[in-house]
Design a protein around this motif. Structure first.
Motif, PDB file in Angstrom:
ATOM      1  N   MET A 132      -9.639 -11.800  12.097  1.00 35.09           N
ATOM      2  CA  MET A 132     -10.508 -11.095  11.553  1.00 35.09           C
ATOM      3  C   MET A 132     -10.554  -9.528  11.680  1.00 35.09           C
ATOM      4  O   MET A 132     -10.749  -8.685  10.669  1.00 35.09           O
ATOM      5  CB  MET A 132     -11.942 -11.718  11.796  1.00 35.09           C
ATOM      6  CG  MET A 132     -12.236 -12.934  10.994  1.00 35.09           C
ATOM      7  SD  MET A 132     -13.701 -13.828  11.575  1.00 35.09           S
ATOM      8  CE  MET A 132     -15.030 -13.008  10.373  1.00 35.09           C
ATOM      9  N   ILE A 133     -10.234  -9.031  12.850  1.00 30.94           N
ATOM     10  CA  ILE A 133     -10.219  -7.783  13.028  1.00 30.94           C
ATOM     11  C   ILE A 133      -9.037  -7.146  12.545  1.00 30.94           C
ATOM     12  O   ILE A 133      -9.085  -5.963  11.808  1.00 30.94           O
ATOM     13  CB  ILE A 133     -10.035  -7.563  14.657  1.00 30.94           C
ATOM     14  CG1 ILE A 133     -11.539  -7.722  15.314  1.00 30.94           C
ATOM     15  CG2 ILE A 133      -9.418  -6.210  15.090  1.00 30.94           C
ATOM     16  CD1 ILE A 133     -11.411  -7.748  16.728  1.00 30.94           C
ATOM     17  N   LEU A 134      -7.760  -7.801  12.632  1.00 31.76           N
ATOM     18  CA  LEU A 134      -6.428  -7.482  12.058  1.00 31.76           C
ATOM     19  C   LEU A 134      -6.703  -7.441  10.603  1.00 31.76           C
ATOM     20  O   LEU A 134      -6.312  -6.453   9.711  1.00 31.76           O
ATOM     21  CB  LEU A 134      -5.308  -8.234  12.538  1.00 31.76           C
ATOM     22  CG  LEU A 134      -5.072  -8.173  13.967  1.00 31.76           C
ATOM     23  CD1 LEU A 134      -4.091  -9.211  14.165  1.00 31.76           C
ATOM     24  CD2 LEU A 134      -4.679  -6.772  14.296  1.00 31.76           C
ATOM     25  N   HIS A 135      -7.316  -8.256  10.059  1.00 29.14           N
ATOM     26  CA  HIS A 135      -7.561  -8.118   8.387  1.00 29.14           C
ATOM     27  C   HIS A 135      -8.323  -7.124   8.156  1.00 29.14           C
ATOM     28  O   HIS A 135      -8.094  -6.472   7.196  1.00 29.14           O
ATOM     29  CB  HIS A 135      -8.287  -9.362   7.894  1.00 29.14           C
ATOM     30  CG  HIS A 135      -8.442  -9.845   6.630  1.00 29.14           C
ATOM     31  ND1 HIS A 135      -7.360  -9.955   5.829  1.00 29.14           N
ATOM     32  CD2 HIS A 135      -9.219 -10.022   5.707  1.00 29.14           C
ATOM     33  CE1 HIS A 135      -7.424 -10.025   4.416  1.00 29.14           C
ATOM     34  NE2 HIS A 135      -8.832 -10.118   4.303  1.00 29.14           N
ATOM     35  N   GLY A 136      -9.557  -6.882   8.826  1.00 27.71           N
ATOM     36  CA  GLY A 136     -10.399  -6.021   8.633  1.00 27.71           C
ATOM     37  C   GLY A 136      -9.822  -4.540   8.673  1.00 27.71           C
ATOM     38  O   GLY A 136      -9.837  -3.491   8.070  1.00 27.71           O
ATOM     39  N   ARG A 137      -9.015  -4.391   9.815  1.00 28.35           N
ATOM     40  CA  ARG A 137      -8.386  -2.995  10.055  1.00 28.35           C
ATOM     41  C   ARG A 137      -7.189  -2.535   9.032  1.00 28.35           C
ATOM     42  O   ARG A 137      -7.227  -1.374   8.871  1.00 28.35           O
ATOM     43  CB  ARG A 137      -7.623  -3.246  11.518  1.00 28.35           C
ATOM     44  CG  ARG A 137      -7.218  -1.879  12.059  1.00 28.35           C
ATOM     45  CD  ARG A 137      -6.733  -2.116  13.455  1.00 28.35           C
ATOM     46  NE  ARG A 137      -8.129  -2.182  14.299  1.00 28.35           N
ATOM     47  CZ  ARG A 137      -8.165  -2.499  15.708  1.00 28.35           C
ATOM     48  NH1 ARG A 137      -6.765  -3.154  16.060  1.00 28.35           N
ATOM     49  NH2 ARG A 137      -9.068  -2.777  16.277  1.00 28.35           N
ATOM     50  N   TYR A 138      -6.422  -3.726   8.515  1.00 26.26           N
ATOM     51  CA  TYR A 138      -5.306  -3.304   7.740  1.00 26.26           C
ATOM     52  C   TYR A 138      -5.409  -3.933   6.422  1.00 26.26           C
ATOM     53  O   TYR A 138      -4.625  -3.213   5.475  1.00 26.26           O
ATOM     54  CB  TYR A 138      -3.912  -3.983   8.646  1.00 26.26           C
ATOM     55  CG  TYR A 138      -3.681  -3.529   9.753  1.00 26.26           C
ATOM     56  CD1 TYR A 138      -3.311  -1.996  10.032  1.00 26.26           C
ATOM     57  CD2 TYR A 138      -3.852  -4.245  10.990  1.00 26.26           C
ATOM     58  CE1 TYR A 138      -3.031  -1.541  11.227  1.00 26.26           C
ATOM     59  CE2 TYR A 138      -3.684  -3.604  12.413  1.00 26.26           C
ATOM     60  CZ  TYR A 138      -3.102  -2.303  12.488  1.00 26.26           C
ATOM     61  OH  TYR A 138      -3.080  -1.726  13.587  1.00 26.26           O
ATOM     62  N   VAL A 139      -6.340  -4.587   5.929  1.00 26.35           N
ATOM     63  CA  VAL A 139      -6.317  -5.207   4.481  1.00 26.35           C
ATOM     64  C   VAL A 139      -7.633  -4.910   3.899  1.00 26.35           C
ATOM     65  O   VAL A 139      -7.907  -4.085   2.906  1.00 26.35           O
ATOM     66  CB  VAL A 139      -6.053  -6.681   4.375  1.00 26.35           C
ATOM     67  CG1 VAL A 139      -6.097  -7.023   3.024  1.00 26.35           C
ATOM     68  CG2 VAL A 139      -4.448  -6.895   5.030  1.00 26.35           C
ATOM     69  N   CYS A 140      -8.696  -5.477   4.549  1.00 29.80           N
ATOM     70  CA  CYS A 140     -10.037  -5.562   4.044  1.00 29.80           C
ATOM     71  C   CYS A 140     -11.013  -4.415   4.641  1.00 29.80           C
ATOM     72  O   CYS A 140     -11.805  -4.462   5.213  1.00 29.80           O
ATOM     73  CB  CYS A 140     -10.668  -6.901   4.344  1.00 29.80           C
ATOM     74  SG  CYS A 140     -12.160  -6.908   3.198  1.00 29.80           S
ATOM     75  N   LYS A 141     -10.486  -3.088   4.298  1.00 32.89           N
ATOM     76  CA  LYS A 141     -10.870  -1.862   4.922  1.00 32.89           C
ATOM     77  C   LYS A 141     -12.345  -1.565   4.459  1.00 32.89           C
ATOM     78  O   LYS A 141     -12.567  -2.223   3.262  1.00 32.89           O
ATOM     79  CB  LYS A 141      -9.964  -0.671   4.751  1.00 32.89           C
ATOM     80  CG  LYS A 141      -8.549  -0.902   5.271  1.00 32.89           C
ATOM     81  CD  LYS A 141      -7.612   0.113   4.810  1.00 32.89           C
ATOM     82  CE  LYS A 141      -6.144  -0.072   5.245  1.00 32.89           C
ATOM     83  NZ  LYS A 141      -5.314   0.862   5.080  1.00 32.89           N
ATOM     84  N   ALA A 142     -12.954  -0.767   5.146  1.00 34.19           N
ATOM     85  CA  ALA A 142     -14.441  -0.419   4.701  1.00 34.19           C
ATOM     86  C   ALA A 142     -14.506   0.410   3.273  1.00 34.19           C
ATOM     87  O   ALA A 142     -15.177  -0.117   2.358  1.00 34.19           O
ATOM     88  CB  ALA A 142     -15.149   0.518   5.936  1.00 34.19           C
ATOM     89  N   ARG A 143     -13.884   1.466   2.935  1.00 30.86           N
ATOM     90  CA  ARG A 143     -13.713   2.116   1.874  1.00 30.86           C
ATOM     91  C   ARG A 143     -12.996   1.659   0.736  1.00 30.86           C
ATOM     92  O   ARG A 143     -13.522   1.796  -0.228  1.00 30.86           O
ATOM     93  CB  ARG A 143     -13.613   3.499   2.217  1.00 30.86           C
ATOM     94  CG  ARG A 143     -14.492   4.176   3.054  1.00 30.86           C
ATOM     95  CD  ARG A 143     -14.405   5.724   3.386  1.00 30.86           C
ATOM     96  NE  ARG A 143     -15.403   6.325   4.308  1.00 30.86           N
ATOM     97  CZ  ARG A 143     -15.653   7.509   4.504  1.00 30.86           C
ATOM     98  NH1 ARG A 143     -14.624   8.496   3.834  1.00 30.86           N
ATOM     99  NH2 ARG A 143     -16.374   7.904   5.328  1.00 30.86           N
ATOM    100  N   LYS A 144     -11.841   1.293   0.849  1.00 32.78           N
ATOM    101  CA  LYS A 144     -11.102   0.785  -0.026  1.00 32.78           C
ATOM    102  C   LYS A 144      -9.999  -0.369   0.367  1.00 32.78           C
ATOM    103  O   LYS A 144      -9.032  -0.234   0.760  1.00 32.78           O
ATOM    104  CB  LYS A 144      -9.905   1.855  -0.727  1.00 32.78           C
ATOM    105  CG  LYS A 144      -9.476   1.515  -1.803  1.00 32.78           C
ATOM    106  CD  LYS A 144      -8.531   2.611  -2.368  1.00 32.78           C
ATOM    107  CE  LYS A 144      -7.813   2.278  -3.777  1.00 32.78           C
ATOM    108  NZ  LYS A 144      -6.882   3.465  -4.281  1.00 32.78           N
TER     109      LYS A 144
END
Length: 215
Positions: A183-195
């Motif tokens: 989940m961290i890696l997905h959030g960091r590199y794909v499901c980013k906060a702004r875009k």
């Protein structure tokens, strides 16, 4: 907050994460459990890359509580002054090193309660250490996981404790050990906060997020 996904949907999501990277790793550099504790404590409100840059030389000379105490607070500050809140973090690292020497014979304890009793070590830090070093299925909820849990419906919750409980309740046992890293890696590199990079998302078809981005 997205709708709660079904067990079957969550299982499919983590099957895809596992197929893409079976053994995800944390990105904080460390050489032993003590340096892992220090690195995670230093990473609060800082990037892993920034912490790694600061600790490269530090861990070559201070990779045990005894060596950290010998180095001292002022010299420690010189190594970590590029990290946010470095003065307070330096105080905590010296304090926790002294406690480890005085109360634990220089060894890092393997219980969450004992870890959380150390200065600068909260529940998230304790869970990271339990997971990465001892292989416990502990879930460390950072900003990425909080966002992913709520945006995707995998583990919705109003605060980090609620998201942690949702992960434990909703994600199949077979995926629990690596869940927070995926989940961290997905959030960091794909499901980013702004875009978020929805066009290149492994789980786009399973994700209920309504504001998906296009190419």
């Amino acid at each position: 907050m997205a709708k709660q996904l079904s067990y079957q949907e969550i299982h499919k999501i983590f099957e895809r994460f596992r197929d893409a990277e079976a053994e995800p790793k944390g990105e904080l550099h460390h050489t032993n459990v003590f340096t892992l504790v220090v690195a995670v404590a230093l990473s609060a409100q800082a990037t892993d890359a920034g912490v790694n840059k600061a600790t490269g030389a530090l861990f070559e000379i201070a990779d045990t509580p005894e060596k950290m105490l010998a180095l001292g607070e002022e010299k420690l500050i010189e190594h970590i002054k590029t990290i946010g809140l470095y003065r307070n973090k330096a105080k905590n690292v010296i304090k926790l090193s002294k406690i480890l020497v005085d109360q634990y014979d220089g060894e890092v304890p393997s219980s969450r309660a004992a870890l959380q009793s150390l200065p600068g070590v909260g529940r998230k830090t304790a869970n990271v250490v339990l997971n990465m070093w001892w292989g416990h299925p502990a879930q460390a909820v950072d900003t990425h996981i909080f966002r992913i849990g709520n945006r995707t419906g995998i583990a919705p919750g109003k605060d980090v404790d609620a998201v942690e409980r949702s992960i434990e309740d909703n994600i199949p046992v077979e995926f629990q050990l690596h869940a927070h890293h995926w989940m961290i890696l997905h959030g960091r590199y794909v499901c980013k906060a702004r875009k978020p990079n929805c066009p290149n998302c492994l789980i786009r078809d399973l994700c209920p997020f309504e504001e998906k981005t296009d190419l």
